[in-house]
Design a protein around this motif. Structure first.
Motif, PDB file in Angstrom:
ATOM      1  N   ALA A  86       0.831  -1.209   0.000  1.00  0.00           N
ATOM      2  CA  ALA A  86       0.000   0.000   0.000  1.00  0.00           C
ATOM      3  C   ALA A  86       0.864   1.257   0.000  1.00  0.00           C
ATOM      4  O   ALA A  86       0.548   2.247  -0.675  1.00  0.00           O
ATOM      5  CB  ALA A  86      -0.930  -0.009   1.216  1.00  0.00           C
ATOM      6  N   ILE A  87       1.971   1.214   0.743  1.00  0.00           N
ATOM      7  CA  ILE A  87       2.867   2.374   0.802  1.00  0.00           C
ATOM      8  C   ILE A  87       3.508   2.619  -0.560  1.00  0.00           C
ATOM      9  O   ILE A  87       3.592   3.757  -1.037  1.00  0.00           O
ATOM     10  CB  ILE A  87       3.947   2.152   1.879  1.00  0.00           C
ATOM     11  CG1 ILE A  87       3.316   2.235   3.270  1.00  0.00           C
ATOM     12  CG2 ILE A  87       5.063   3.182   1.753  1.00  0.00           C
ATOM     13  CD1 ILE A  87       4.258   1.849   4.380  1.00  0.00           C
ATOM     14  N   GLU A  88       3.947   1.549  -1.192  1.00  0.00           N
ATOM     15  CA  GLU A  88       4.585   1.669  -2.501  1.00  0.00           C
ATOM     16  C   GLU A  88       3.602   2.176  -3.549  1.00  0.00           C
ATOM     17  O   GLU A  88       3.976   2.926  -4.460  1.00  0.00           O
ATOM     18  CB  GLU A  88       5.141   0.307  -2.926  1.00  0.00           C
ATOM     19  CG  GLU A  88       5.999   0.339  -4.173  1.00  0.00           C
ATOM     20  CD  GLU A  88       7.334   1.025  -3.941  1.00  0.00           C
ATOM     21  OE1 GLU A  88       7.925   1.509  -4.925  1.00  0.00           O
ATOM     22  OE2 GLU A  88       7.781   1.067  -2.776  1.00  0.00           O
ATOM     23  N   SER A  89       2.331   1.819  -3.407  1.00  0.00           N
ATOM     24  CA  SER A  89       1.340   2.157  -4.425  1.00  0.00           C
ATOM     25  C   SER A  89       0.740   3.544  -4.237  1.00  0.00           C
ATOM     26  O   SER A  89       0.469   4.249  -5.219  1.00  0.00           O
ATOM     27  CB  SER A  89       0.207   1.122  -4.413  1.00  0.00           C
ATOM     28  OG  SER A  89       0.711  -0.183  -4.612  1.00  0.00           O
ATOM     29  N   ASN A  90       0.522   3.936  -2.977  1.00  0.00           N
ATOM     30  CA  ASN A  90      -0.307   5.118  -2.741  1.00  0.00           C
ATOM     31  C   ASN A  90       0.406   6.294  -2.080  1.00  0.00           C
ATOM     32  O   ASN A  90       0.020   7.433  -2.283  1.00  0.00           O
ATOM     33  CB  ASN A  90      -1.524   4.732  -1.867  1.00  0.00           C
ATOM     34  CG  ASN A  90      -2.341   3.628  -2.490  1.00  0.00           C
ATOM     35  OD1 ASN A  90      -2.528   3.609  -3.694  1.00  0.00           O
ATOM     36  ND2 ASN A  90      -2.814   2.699  -1.668  1.00  0.00           N
ATOM     37  N   HIS A  91       1.428   6.028  -1.280  1.00  0.00           N
ATOM     38  CA  HIS A  91       1.962   7.103  -0.432  1.00  0.00           C
ATOM     39  C   HIS A  91       3.180   7.814  -1.025  1.00  0.00           C
ATOM     40  O   HIS A  91       3.510   8.914  -0.595  1.00  0.00           O
ATOM     41  CB  HIS A  91       2.330   6.551   0.952  1.00  0.00           C
ATOM     42  CG  HIS A  91       1.129   6.175   1.767  1.00  0.00           C
ATOM     43  ND1 HIS A  91       0.430   7.093   2.512  1.00  0.00           N
ATOM     44  CD2 HIS A  91       0.511   4.987   1.939  1.00  0.00           C
ATOM     45  CE1 HIS A  91      -0.579   6.478   3.120  1.00  0.00           C
ATOM     46  NE2 HIS A  91      -0.557   5.204   2.786  1.00  0.00           N
ATOM     47  N   GLY A  92       3.861   7.191  -1.960  1.00  0.00           N
ATOM     48  CA  GLY A  92       5.024   7.842  -2.549  1.00  0.00           C
ATOM     49  C   GLY A  92       6.176   8.018  -1.578  1.00  0.00           C
ATOM     50  O   GLY A  92       6.953   8.976  -1.701  1.00  0.00           O
ATOM     51  N   ILE A  93       6.290   7.129  -0.596  1.00  0.00           N
ATOM     52  CA  ILE A  93       7.408   7.181   0.344  1.00  0.00           C
ATOM     53  C   ILE A  93       8.637   6.606  -0.350  1.00  0.00           C
ATOM     54  O   ILE A  93       8.647   5.438  -0.746  1.00  0.00           O
ATOM     55  CB  ILE A  93       7.096   6.381   1.625  1.00  0.00           C
ATOM     56  CG1 ILE A  93       5.914   7.011   2.367  1.00  0.00           C
ATOM     57  CG2 ILE A  93       8.316   6.315   2.538  1.00  0.00           C
ATOM     58  CD1 ILE A  93       6.182   8.374   2.933  1.00  0.00           C
ATOM     59  N   ASP A  94       9.665   7.427  -0.500  1.00  0.00           N
ATOM     60  CA  ASP A  94      10.852   6.956  -1.206  1.00  0.00           C
ATOM     61  C   ASP A  94      11.754   6.142  -0.279  1.00  0.00           C
ATOM     62  O   ASP A  94      11.859   6.414   0.910  1.00  0.00           O
ATOM     63  CB  ASP A  94      11.645   8.149  -1.762  1.00  0.00           C
ATOM     64  CG  ASP A  94      12.170   9.062  -0.668  1.00  0.00           C
ATOM     65  OD1 ASP A  94      13.326   8.893  -0.239  1.00  0.00           O
ATOM     66  OD2 ASP A  94      11.411   9.939  -0.213  1.00  0.00           O
TER      67      ASP A  94
END
Length: 385
Positions: free
Chosen positions: A110-118
């Protein structure tokens, strides 16, 4: 401060060993400061005896100095050792809890898909380490500064009250000037972590996909992309070096001037025969200690800037994990804390919830067992033959 508190509180609320390590570190810090005060008075008597050419007094003080050294050296070594133990324990605890949240309910996807956390790998592997080690270091520096300030202020004020007020004004001016010159370092360090991680990731991707790149003749395209990311790293570093240069110029002037300032103020009394050389030496040392205590922002500004950037990156990452877990489970966790560990902690701290607080204990236990097994393998491999 608020973000640092949210990141730190769960560890001290749950981990009894962590609390014990910190209490031991504080006690050793007090003992270490006592050693510094003992050396201050021993040095005073040493120089006074030497300047008065008093042989019996000199040798007596020399013996006391040697005894102080034998007691003080192990305390200082144990103090540094305890600091490292506390930081390592905190990192171990925090990494296992954040991994539990990151891997639960496919939060990583979910983080990889939606949040754009590098670069979540960097935040787990490097930022947690920086946060725990810097937190312990800054805590100890602040604690030591407070203790030193109280003790050496009394010593300096009893010798030369004017010198005490000069130290306060001098440190205040230096701190204000340093903050004004170095305020750009905080956003620059935040950008540095991101750009370095992007550059490293491009190299890793190139290595892992080397066969496809060679087959499709994409070497030139990859080289341009890698060079572009490295250029961003270099540009950011140039800006950081420029800001550090300005801060370093101020710090050097501040440091060199502080070496002669206390002597020039106390020297008239010494030249008039009103004080001994040992008192002059002790007042200079007390002035330096007070100045260092009051100038902690000036001397630690670069570390504070990097620490602030690390906190921002970790807070964003943990908020993303928390939101992902809440969305997956269909609940809304409004707790101010970013993560918490297990059922026992929740029963002992019912008002505190977080990422792992909503996670069943059975989901976390296998991860703990895996971490324990890996640690046992590493320790057995590192064991001396």
């Amino acid at each position: 401060f608020r973000a640092s508190y949210k990141l730190s509180y769960p560890y001290f609320a749950e981990c009894k060993r962590g609390r014990s390590l910190f209490i031991g570190m504080i006690l050793l810090s007090l003992m270490n400061n006592g050693v510094n005060v003992a050396f201050s008075f021993a040095g005073r008597e040493f120089w006074s005896a030497l300047s008065s050419r008093n042989g019996p007094r000199f040798w007596k003080i020399l013996i006391k100095f040697a005894i102080t050294l034998l007691i003080g050296a192990p305390i200082s070594a144990l103090y540094r050792f305890q600091r490292e133990r506390a930081a390592l324990s905190w990192r171990q605890w925090m990494t296992s809890r954040i991994l539990a949240g990151y891997m639960s309910n496919q939060a990583y996807y979910a983080i990889e898909s939606n949040h754009g956390i590098d670069n979540p790998d960097q935040r787990i592997a490097e930022d947690i380490n920086k946060f725990t080690s810097s937190s312990v270091s800054l805590f100890n520096n602040i604690l030591t500064s407070i203790i030193d300030l109280i003790v050496f202020s009394y010593i300096l004020y009893s010798i030369q009250p004017e010198l005490f007020w000069v130290a306060i004004v001098y440190a205040a001016l230096g701190t204000i000037a340093t903050v004004s010159l170095g305020r750009r370092l905080i956003p620059l360090n935040l950008s540095k972590a991101q750009r370095e991680a992007n550059f490293r990731f491009s190299l890793i991707r190139f290595r892992e996909n080397s066969e496809s790149i060679a087959f499709y003749k994409g070497t030139n395209i990859e080289e341009i992309e890698i060079s572009k990311r490295f250029a961003n790293v270099v540009q950011n570093k140039i800006h950081i070096n420029t800001s550090k240069r300005n801060v370093d110029i101020l710090s050097n002037v501040y440091r060199y001037l502080s070496q002669i300032l206390p002597v020039s103020i106390v020297a008239p009394r010494y030249l008039a025969g009103k004080v001994e050389l040992g008192i002059l030496s002790q007042s200079t040392g007390a002035f330096t200690n007070i100045l260092n205590d009051l100038s902690i922002v000036l001397y630690e500004f670069e570390e504070i800037a990097e620490f602030s950037a690390t906190i921002n990156r970790l807070e964003d990452f943990l908020l993303a994990i928390k939101e992902s877990v809440s969305l997956t489970k269909g609940n809304n966790d409004t707790s101010p804390f970013l993560y918490f560990a297990d059922e026992k902690s929740r029963s002992d701290n019912k008002d505190v919830k977080g990422i792992a607080a909503n996670k069943p204990l059975d989901d976390i236990t296998p991860l703990r067992k895996k971490i324990t097994l890996v640690q046992s393998d590493v320790q057995s491999q590192d064991a001396p033959i």
